[in-house]
Motif scaffolding. Structure first.
Motif, mmCIF file in Angstrom:
data_model
loop_
_atom_site.group_PDB
_atom_site.id
_atom_site.type_symbol
_atom_site.label_atom_id
_atom_site.label_comp_id
_atom_site.label_asym_id
_atom_site.label_seq_id
_atom_site.Cartn_x
_atom_site.Cartn_y
_atom_site.Cartn_z
ATOM 1 N N LYS A 43 -39.319 26.193 -6.018
ATOM 2 C CA LYS A 43 -38.078 25.175 -6.789
ATOM 3 C C LYS A 43 -36.655 25.919 -7.525
ATOM 4 O O LYS A 43 -36.306 26.036 -7.427
ATOM 5 C CB LYS A 43 -38.728 24.182 -7.064
ATOM 6 C CG LYS A 43 -39.726 23.277 -6.766
ATOM 7 C CD LYS A 43 -39.903 21.716 -7.641
ATOM 8 C CE LYS A 43 -40.538 20.619 -7.049
ATOM 9 N NZ LYS A 43 -41.003 19.759 -7.673
ATOM 10 N N VAL A 46 -34.870 27.808 -4.716
ATOM 11 C CA VAL A 46 -34.008 27.172 -4.300
ATOM 12 C C VAL A 46 -32.222 26.672 -5.362
ATOM 13 O O VAL A 46 -31.556 26.516 -4.797
ATOM 14 C CB VAL A 46 -34.430 25.716 -3.977
ATOM 15 C CG1 VAL A 46 -33.167 24.882 -3.636
ATOM 16 C CG2 VAL A 46 -35.557 25.696 -2.923
ATOM 17 N N ALA A 47 -33.043 26.597 -6.321
ATOM 18 C CA ALA A 47 -31.982 26.206 -7.272
ATOM 19 C C ALA A 47 -31.531 27.526 -7.291
ATOM 20 O O ALA A 47 -29.847 27.330 -7.934
ATOM 21 C CB ALA A 47 -32.859 25.947 -8.214
ATOM 22 N N GLU A 49 -30.963 30.463 -5.953
ATOM 23 C CA GLU A 49 -30.318 30.442 -4.492
ATOM 24 C C GLU A 49 -28.843 29.514 -4.139
ATOM 25 O O GLU A 49 -27.597 30.529 -4.224
ATOM 26 C CB GLU A 49 -30.872 30.117 -3.220
ATOM 27 C CG GLU A 49 -30.105 30.490 -2.553
ATOM 28 C CD GLU A 49 -31.561 29.990 -0.941
ATOM 29 O OE1 GLU A 49 -30.265 30.896 -0.011
ATOM 30 O OE2 GLU A 49 -32.527 30.181 -0.638
ATOM 31 N N LYS A 50 -29.289 28.479 -4.449
ATOM 32 C CA LYS A 50 -28.215 26.999 -4.164
ATOM 33 C C LYS A 50 -26.680 27.712 -5.270
ATOM 34 O O LYS A 50 -25.495 27.931 -5.068
ATOM 35 C CB LYS A 50 -28.190 26.079 -4.586
ATOM 36 C CG LYS A 50 -27.640 24.524 -4.279
ATOM 37 C CD LYS A 50 -28.022 23.109 -4.746
ATOM 38 C CE LYS A 50 -26.695 22.409 -4.122
ATOM 39 N NZ LYS A 50 -27.532 21.274 -4.214
ATOM 40 N N GLY A 51 -27.012 27.522 -6.760
ATOM 41 C CA GLY A 51 -26.343 28.004 -7.831
ATOM 42 C C GLY A 51 -25.162 29.832 -7.754
ATOM 43 O O GLY A 51 -24.023 29.740 -7.574
ATOM 44 N N ARG A 53 -25.488 30.799 -4.118
ATOM 45 C CA ARG A 53 -24.145 31.274 -3.129
ATOM 46 C C ARG A 53 -23.289 30.216 -3.045
ATOM 47 O O ARG A 53 -21.985 30.767 -2.334
ATOM 48 C CB ARG A 53 -25.071 30.777 -2.067
ATOM 49 C CG ARG A 53 -26.017 31.706 -0.987
ATOM 50 C CD ARG A 53 -27.154 30.847 -0.167
ATOM 51 N NE ARG A 53 -28.025 31.661 0.378
ATOM 52 C CZ ARG A 53 -27.904 32.131 1.728
ATOM 53 N NH1 ARG A 53 -26.541 32.379 2.029
ATOM 54 N NH2 ARG A 53 -28.834 33.458 2.358
ATOM 55 N N ALA A 54 -23.578 28.998 -4.217
ATOM 56 C CA ALA A 54 -21.795 29.078 -4.799
ATOM 57 C C ALA A 54 -21.253 29.816 -5.267
ATOM 58 O O ALA A 54 -19.252 29.862 -4.866
ATOM 59 C CB ALA A 54 -21.781 27.439 -5.569
ATOM 60 N N THR A 57 -19.820 35.035 -1.388
ATOM 61 C CA THR A 57 -19.828 35.018 -0.100
ATOM 62 C C THR A 57 -20.029 36.184 1.187
ATOM 63 O O THR A 57 -20.027 36.593 2.327
ATOM 64 C CB THR A 57 -18.866 33.742 -0.001
ATOM 65 O OG1 THR A 57 -17.221 34.644 0.262
ATOM 66 C CG2 THR A 57 -19.113 32.671 0.227
ATOM 67 N N ARG A 203 -28.830 34.067 7.747
ATOM 68 C CA ARG A 203 -28.485 33.656 6.227
ATOM 69 C C ARG A 203 -29.229 34.117 5.570
ATOM 70 O O ARG A 203 -28.317 34.569 4.099
ATOM 71 C CB ARG A 203 -29.286 32.068 6.373
ATOM 72 C CG ARG A 203 -29.620 32.193 4.795
ATOM 73 C CD ARG A 203 -30.173 29.941 4.954
ATOM 74 N NE ARG A 203 -29.960 30.210 3.816
ATOM 75 C CZ ARG A 203 -29.327 28.524 3.173
ATOM 76 N NH1 ARG A 203 -28.049 28.719 4.084
ATOM 77 N NH2 ARG A 203 -28.987 28.485 2.027
#
Length: 332
Positions: A43, A46-47, A49-51, A53-54, A57, A203
Protein backbone atom coordinates in the motif's frame (compact mmCIF):
# COMPACT_ATOMS: atom_id res chain seq x y z
CA UNK A 1 19.35 -9.45 16.29
CA UNK A 2 21.03 -6.08 16.39
CA UNK A 3 20.31 -2.94 18.54
CA UNK A 4 16.56 -2.42 18.70
CA UNK A 5 16.06 -5.64 16.82
CA UNK A 6 17.77 -7.54 19.61
CA UNK A 7 15.10 -6.35 22.01
CA UNK A 8 16.80 -7.80 25.00
CA UNK A 9 20.35 -8.00 23.82
CA UNK A 10 22.51 -10.97 24.38
CA UNK A 11 23.65 -13.77 22.19
CA UNK A 12 20.84 -16.08 23.30
CA UNK A 13 18.14 -13.64 22.20
CA UNK A 14 19.91 -12.91 18.91
CA UNK A 15 20.35 -16.54 17.86
CA UNK A 16 17.15 -17.75 19.51
CA UNK A 17 15.16 -15.10 17.68
CA UNK A 18 16.46 -16.21 14.30
CA UNK A 19 15.69 -19.87 15.01
CA UNK A 20 12.26 -19.08 16.48
CA UNK A 21 11.29 -16.99 13.45
CA UNK A 22 12.35 -19.81 11.13
CA UNK A 23 10.33 -22.37 13.09
CA UNK A 24 7.23 -20.15 13.08
CA UNK A 25 7.45 -19.72 9.32
CA UNK A 26 8.12 -23.45 8.81
CA UNK A 27 5.08 -24.62 10.80
CA UNK A 28 2.69 -21.67 10.84
CA UNK A 29 3.49 -19.60 7.77
CA UNK A 30 1.29 -16.57 7.17
CA UNK A 31 -2.24 -17.11 8.54
CA UNK A 32 -4.67 -15.06 6.49
CA UNK A 33 -6.52 -13.82 9.58
CA UNK A 34 -3.41 -11.98 10.79
CA UNK A 35 -2.22 -8.68 9.28
CA UNK A 36 0.88 -9.04 7.11
CA UNK A 37 3.56 -6.33 6.87
CA UNK A 38 4.01 -6.93 3.12
CA UNK A 39 0.42 -5.80 2.56
CA UNK A 40 1.30 -2.53 4.27
CA UNK A 41 4.47 -2.20 2.21
CA UNK A 42 2.45 -2.76 -0.95
CA UNK A 43 0.00 0.00 0.00
CA UNK A 44 2.92 2.33 0.71
CA UNK A 45 4.38 1.60 -2.72
CA UNK A 46 1.07 2.35 -4.46
CA UNK A 47 0.62 5.63 -2.57
CA UNK A 48 4.19 6.88 -3.10
CA UNK A 49 4.18 5.87 -6.77
CA UNK A 50 0.94 7.80 -7.33
CA UNK A 51 2.41 10.90 -5.70
CA UNK A 52 5.68 10.73 -7.62
CA UNK A 53 3.99 10.18 -10.99
CA UNK A 54 1.88 13.27 -10.39
CA UNK A 55 5.09 15.31 -10.15
CA UNK A 56 7.25 13.94 -13.00
CA UNK A 57 6.67 12.63 -16.53
CA UNK A 58 9.94 12.66 -18.48
CA UNK A 59 11.90 9.36 -18.75
CA UNK A 60 14.94 10.87 -17.05
CA UNK A 61 12.93 12.25 -14.15
CA UNK A 62 10.95 9.01 -13.87
CA UNK A 63 14.24 7.18 -13.29
CA UNK A 64 15.11 9.55 -10.47
CA UNK A 65 11.59 9.23 -9.10
CA UNK A 66 12.09 5.47 -9.09
CA UNK A 67 15.27 5.93 -7.06
CA UNK A 68 13.30 8.08 -4.64
CA UNK A 69 10.64 5.38 -4.37
CA UNK A 70 13.27 2.81 -3.36
CA UNK A 71 14.80 5.14 -0.78
CA UNK A 72 11.44 6.03 0.77
CA UNK A 73 10.01 2.50 0.87
CA UNK A 74 13.15 0.63 1.93
CA UNK A 75 14.32 3.30 4.37
CA UNK A 76 10.80 3.76 5.70
CA UNK A 77 10.34 0.03 6.27
CA UNK A 78 13.61 -0.17 8.18
CA UNK A 79 12.80 2.91 10.28
CA UNK A 80 9.24 1.82 11.09
CA UNK A 81 10.34 -1.60 12.33
CA UNK A 82 13.24 -0.16 14.30
CA UNK A 83 10.92 2.38 15.91
CA UNK A 84 8.29 -0.24 16.68
CA UNK A 85 10.80 -2.47 18.42
CA UNK A 86 12.28 0.45 20.33
CA UNK A 87 8.82 1.47 21.51
CA UNK A 88 7.93 -2.12 22.43
CA UNK A 89 11.08 -2.37 24.57
CA UNK A 90 10.79 1.11 26.08
CA UNK A 91 7.09 1.12 26.94
CA UNK A 92 6.65 -2.60 27.40
CA UNK A 93 9.28 -5.20 28.11
CA UNK A 94 12.40 -6.50 26.39
CA UNK A 95 10.85 -9.94 26.05
CA UNK A 96 7.75 -8.47 24.40
CA UNK A 97 9.93 -6.56 21.95
CA UNK A 98 11.86 -9.75 21.20
CA UNK A 99 8.61 -11.60 20.47
CA UNK A 100 7.53 -8.81 18.11
CA UNK A 101 10.90 -9.01 16.35
CA UNK A 102 10.57 -12.79 15.98
CA UNK A 103 7.11 -12.44 14.45
CA UNK A 104 8.26 -9.71 12.06
CA UNK A 105 11.23 -11.77 10.86
CA UNK A 106 8.96 -14.78 10.33
CA UNK A 107 6.75 -12.71 8.01
CA UNK A 108 9.70 -11.96 5.74
CA UNK A 109 10.10 -15.68 4.93
CA UNK A 110 7.80 -18.05 3.04
CA UNK A 111 9.09 -21.59 3.52
CA UNK A 112 5.67 -22.98 4.40
CA UNK A 113 3.90 -20.96 1.73
CA UNK A 114 6.32 -22.12 -0.94
CA UNK A 115 6.04 -25.73 0.19
CA UNK A 116 2.25 -25.64 0.46
CA UNK A 117 1.91 -24.08 -2.98
CA UNK A 118 4.13 -26.69 -4.62
CA UNK A 119 2.53 -29.61 -2.79
CA UNK A 120 -0.98 -28.43 -3.67
CA UNK A 121 -0.07 -28.56 -7.35
CA UNK A 122 1.61 -31.95 -6.92
CA UNK A 123 -1.37 -33.53 -5.16
CA UNK A 124 -3.80 -32.31 -7.79
CA UNK A 125 -1.59 -33.57 -10.60
CA UNK A 126 -1.15 -36.92 -8.84
CA UNK A 127 -4.96 -37.17 -8.68
CA UNK A 128 -5.16 -36.51 -12.43
CA UNK A 129 -6.99 -33.20 -11.96
CA UNK A 130 -5.47 -30.98 -14.63
CA UNK A 131 -8.08 -28.25 -14.28
CA UNK A 132 -7.46 -27.76 -10.55
CA UNK A 133 -3.68 -28.09 -10.93
CA UNK A 134 -3.69 -25.35 -13.59
CA UNK A 135 -5.64 -23.10 -11.24
CA UNK A 136 -3.24 -23.88 -8.38
CA UNK A 137 -0.25 -23.05 -10.57
CA UNK A 138 -1.89 -19.78 -11.63
CA UNK A 139 -1.84 -18.75 -7.97
CA UNK A 140 1.97 -18.76 -7.87
CA UNK A 141 3.09 -17.81 -11.41
CA UNK A 142 2.27 -15.01 -13.82
CA UNK A 143 2.18 -17.09 -16.98
CA UNK A 144 -0.97 -18.37 -18.68
CA UNK A 145 -1.86 -21.82 -17.35
CA UNK A 146 -5.25 -22.65 -18.88
CA UNK A 147 -3.85 -24.92 -21.63
CA UNK A 148 -0.85 -26.50 -19.94
CA UNK A 149 -0.37 -30.26 -19.84
CA UNK A 150 1.10 -32.20 -16.90
CA UNK A 151 4.71 -31.69 -17.98
CA UNK A 152 4.30 -27.93 -18.39
CA UNK A 153 2.40 -27.59 -15.11
CA UNK A 154 5.19 -29.55 -13.41
CA UNK A 155 7.82 -27.35 -15.05
CA UNK A 156 6.10 -24.20 -13.83
CA UNK A 157 5.88 -25.50 -10.28
CA UNK A 158 9.50 -26.69 -10.19
CA UNK A 159 10.71 -23.36 -11.57
CA UNK A 160 8.80 -21.22 -9.08
CA UNK A 161 9.85 -23.31 -6.06
CA UNK A 162 13.48 -23.41 -7.20
CA UNK A 163 13.86 -19.72 -7.98
CA UNK A 164 12.14 -18.59 -4.77
CA UNK A 165 14.53 -20.49 -2.50
CA UNK A 166 16.67 -17.35 -2.56
CA UNK A 167 14.27 -14.46 -2.09
CA UNK A 168 11.65 -16.27 -0.01
CA UNK A 169 14.00 -18.04 2.42
CA UNK A 170 17.75 -17.53 2.34
CA UNK A 171 17.88 -13.78 1.66
CA UNK A 172 15.51 -12.87 4.52
CA UNK A 173 17.46 -15.16 6.85
CA UNK A 174 20.73 -13.62 5.68
CA UNK A 175 19.61 -10.05 6.36
CA UNK A 176 17.98 -11.00 9.65
CA UNK A 177 21.31 -12.48 10.73
CA UNK A 178 23.10 -9.25 9.77
CA UNK A 179 20.65 -6.71 11.15
CA UNK A 180 17.65 -8.31 12.79
CA UNK A 181 14.03 -7.55 12.02
CA UNK A 182 14.62 -4.01 10.63
CA UNK A 183 17.08 -5.19 7.98
CA UNK A 184 15.02 -8.29 7.16
CA UNK A 185 11.95 -6.10 6.60
CA UNK A 186 13.99 -3.66 4.52
CA UNK A 187 14.98 -6.61 2.33
CA UNK A 188 11.33 -7.66 2.04
CA UNK A 189 10.52 -4.10 0.96
CA UNK A 190 13.18 -4.36 -1.77
CA UNK A 191 11.71 -7.64 -2.98
CA UNK A 192 8.15 -6.28 -2.90
CA UNK A 193 9.21 -3.23 -4.88
CA UNK A 194 10.71 -5.48 -7.55
CA UNK A 195 7.56 -7.59 -7.75
CA UNK A 196 5.34 -4.51 -8.11
CA UNK A 197 7.32 -2.05 -10.25
CA UNK A 198 10.44 -3.89 -11.47
CA UNK A 199 9.04 -4.72 -14.90
CA UNK A 200 10.55 -4.10 -18.33
CA UNK A 201 7.37 -2.76 -19.89
CA UNK A 202 6.28 0.65 -21.08
CA UNK A 203 4.90 1.75 -17.71
CA UNK A 204 7.88 0.70 -15.59
CA UNK A 205 10.84 0.73 -17.97
CA UNK A 206 12.17 3.92 -16.37
CA UNK A 207 10.27 4.18 -13.09
CA UNK A 208 10.98 0.58 -12.05
CA UNK A 209 14.62 0.50 -13.11
CA UNK A 210 16.03 1.31 -9.66
CA UNK A 211 13.80 -1.23 -7.90
CA UNK A 212 14.86 -4.03 -10.26
CA UNK A 213 18.56 -3.21 -10.00
CA UNK A 214 18.44 -2.88 -6.21
CA UNK A 215 16.71 -6.26 -5.92
CA UNK A 216 19.44 -7.82 -8.07
CA UNK A 217 22.07 -6.27 -5.79
CA UNK A 218 20.35 -7.29 -2.56
CA UNK A 219 20.08 -10.92 -3.67
CA UNK A 220 23.56 -11.18 -5.21
CA UNK A 221 25.45 -12.59 -2.21
CA UNK A 222 22.56 -14.67 -0.77
CA UNK A 223 21.94 -16.26 -4.19
CA UNK A 224 25.53 -17.46 -4.46
CA UNK A 225 25.52 -18.74 -0.90
CA UNK A 226 22.29 -20.57 -1.73
CA UNK A 227 23.97 -22.12 -4.76
CA UNK A 228 26.71 -23.54 -2.55
CA UNK A 229 24.13 -24.86 -0.08
CA UNK A 230 22.16 -26.43 -2.92
CA UNK A 231 25.19 -28.30 -4.24
CA UNK A 232 26.09 -29.48 -0.73
CA UNK A 233 22.53 -30.71 -0.08
CA UNK A 234 22.44 -32.59 -3.37
CA UNK A 235 25.74 -34.33 -2.62
CA UNK A 236 24.67 -35.15 0.95
CA UNK A 237 21.17 -36.44 0.28
CA UNK A 238 21.49 -38.46 -2.89
CA UNK A 239 20.68 -36.07 -5.70
CA UNK A 240 23.22 -35.51 -8.45
CA UNK A 241 25.48 -32.93 -6.85
CA UNK A 242 28.05 -33.08 -9.64
CA UNK A 243 25.43 -32.32 -12.31
CA UNK A 244 23.91 -29.67 -10.05
CA UNK A 245 27.21 -27.80 -9.94
CA UNK A 246 28.01 -28.36 -13.62
CA UNK A 247 24.65 -27.13 -14.92
CA UNK A 248 24.64 -24.25 -12.45
CA UNK A 249 27.98 -23.04 -13.79
CA UNK A 250 26.97 -23.57 -17.40
CA UNK A 251 23.38 -22.35 -17.52
CA UNK A 252 22.68 -19.97 -14.61
CA UNK A 253 23.69 -16.99 -16.72
CA UNK A 254 21.03 -17.80 -19.31
CA UNK A 255 18.28 -16.77 -16.90
CA UNK A 256 16.98 -13.18 -17.17
CA UNK A 257 17.77 -12.71 -13.48
CA UNK A 258 21.44 -12.75 -12.39
CA UNK A 259 20.34 -14.57 -9.22
CA UNK A 260 17.31 -16.80 -9.87
CA UNK A 261 19.13 -18.78 -12.55
CA UNK A 262 21.53 -20.18 -9.94
CA UNK A 263 18.94 -22.24 -8.10
CA UNK A 264 16.84 -23.05 -11.20
CA UNK A 265 19.86 -24.36 -13.08
CA UNK A 266 21.10 -26.23 -10.02
CA UNK A 267 17.78 -28.00 -9.47
CA UNK A 268 17.56 -28.84 -13.18
CA UNK A 269 21.00 -30.44 -13.04
CA UNK A 270 20.29 -32.31 -9.82
CA UNK A 271 17.07 -33.82 -11.20
CA UNK A 272 18.31 -34.47 -14.74
CA UNK A 273 15.62 -32.34 -16.37
CA UNK A 274 15.48 -29.21 -18.53
CA UNK A 275 13.74 -26.06 -17.32
CA UNK A 276 12.83 -23.03 -19.39
CA UNK A 277 11.10 -22.96 -22.75
CA UNK A 278 8.07 -21.11 -24.08
CA UNK A 279 5.72 -19.38 -21.64
CA UNK A 280 2.62 -17.40 -22.56
CA UNK A 281 1.61 -14.15 -20.88
CA UNK A 282 -1.88 -12.94 -21.79
CA UNK A 283 -1.60 -14.99 -24.95
CA UNK A 284 1.78 -13.56 -25.97
CA UNK A 285 4.63 -16.11 -26.21
CA UNK A 286 7.85 -15.48 -24.31
CA UNK A 287 10.87 -17.66 -24.90
CA UNK A 288 12.99 -18.59 -21.88
CA UNK A 289 16.41 -20.15 -22.43
CA UNK A 290 16.69 -23.85 -21.57
CA UNK A 291 18.62 -24.77 -18.44
CA UNK A 292 19.68 -28.32 -17.72
CA UNK A 293 19.88 -31.47 -19.81
CA UNK A 294 16.60 -33.17 -20.84
CA UNK A 295 17.68 -36.65 -19.75
CA UNK A 296 14.01 -37.49 -19.18
CA UNK A 297 10.60 -35.77 -19.34
CA UNK A 298 9.50 -33.60 -16.43
CA UNK A 299 6.78 -35.18 -14.31
CA UNK A 300 4.73 -34.39 -11.21
CA UNK A 301 7.17 -36.20 -8.90
CA UNK A 302 9.77 -33.55 -9.75
CA UNK A 303 7.67 -31.02 -7.83
CA UNK A 304 7.85 -33.25 -4.75
CA UNK A 305 11.61 -33.63 -5.15
CA UNK A 306 12.09 -29.88 -5.57
CA UNK A 307 10.07 -29.12 -2.43
CA UNK A 308 12.24 -31.60 -0.50
CA UNK A 309 15.40 -29.98 -1.85
CA UNK A 310 14.03 -26.55 -0.95
CA UNK A 311 13.36 -27.61 2.65
CA UNK A 312 16.81 -29.12 3.07
CA UNK A 313 18.46 -26.00 1.65
CA UNK A 314 16.33 -23.91 4.03
CA UNK A 315 17.56 -25.93 7.01
CA UNK A 316 21.16 -25.64 5.81
CA UNK A 317 20.60 -21.92 5.33
CA UNK A 318 19.37 -21.59 8.89
CA UNK A 319 22.56 -23.19 10.21
CA UNK A 320 24.66 -20.90 8.00
CA UNK A 321 22.79 -17.77 9.11
CA UNK A 322 22.93 -18.71 12.80
CA UNK A 323 26.71 -18.94 12.44
CA UNK A 324 26.70 -15.59 10.59
CA UNK A 325 24.63 -14.00 13.37
CA UNK A 326 27.07 -15.42 15.94
CA UNK A 327 29.98 -13.83 14.10
CA UNK A 328 28.17 -10.50 13.77
CA UNK A 329 27.22 -10.50 17.45
CA UNK A 330 30.76 -11.24 18.58
CA UNK A 331 32.43 -8.75 16.22
CA UNK A 332 30.09 -5.74 16.34
Amino acid sequence: MGTAANAGGGLTFALGGLIAAFVIDWYVGDPRRLPHPVVGIGKMIVAVEKGLRALVTSPRMLKWAGVGLVVVIVGGSYALVWGLLWAAAYFGHQLFAWLVAVWLISTTMATKGLSDGGMDIYRKLAAGDLVSSRAALAMVVGRDTDRLDEAEISRGAVETVAENIVDAIISPLFYAALGGAPLAMAYRAVNTLDSMVGYKNERYEHFGWAAARFDDLANYVPARLTGMLLVAVCYAFGWNGQACLRVMRRDAGLHPSPNSGITEAGVAGALGIALGGTNFYQGIPSQRAKMGDPLRPIKAEDILKTVRIMKLVALAGLVMCVLLALIVHLVV
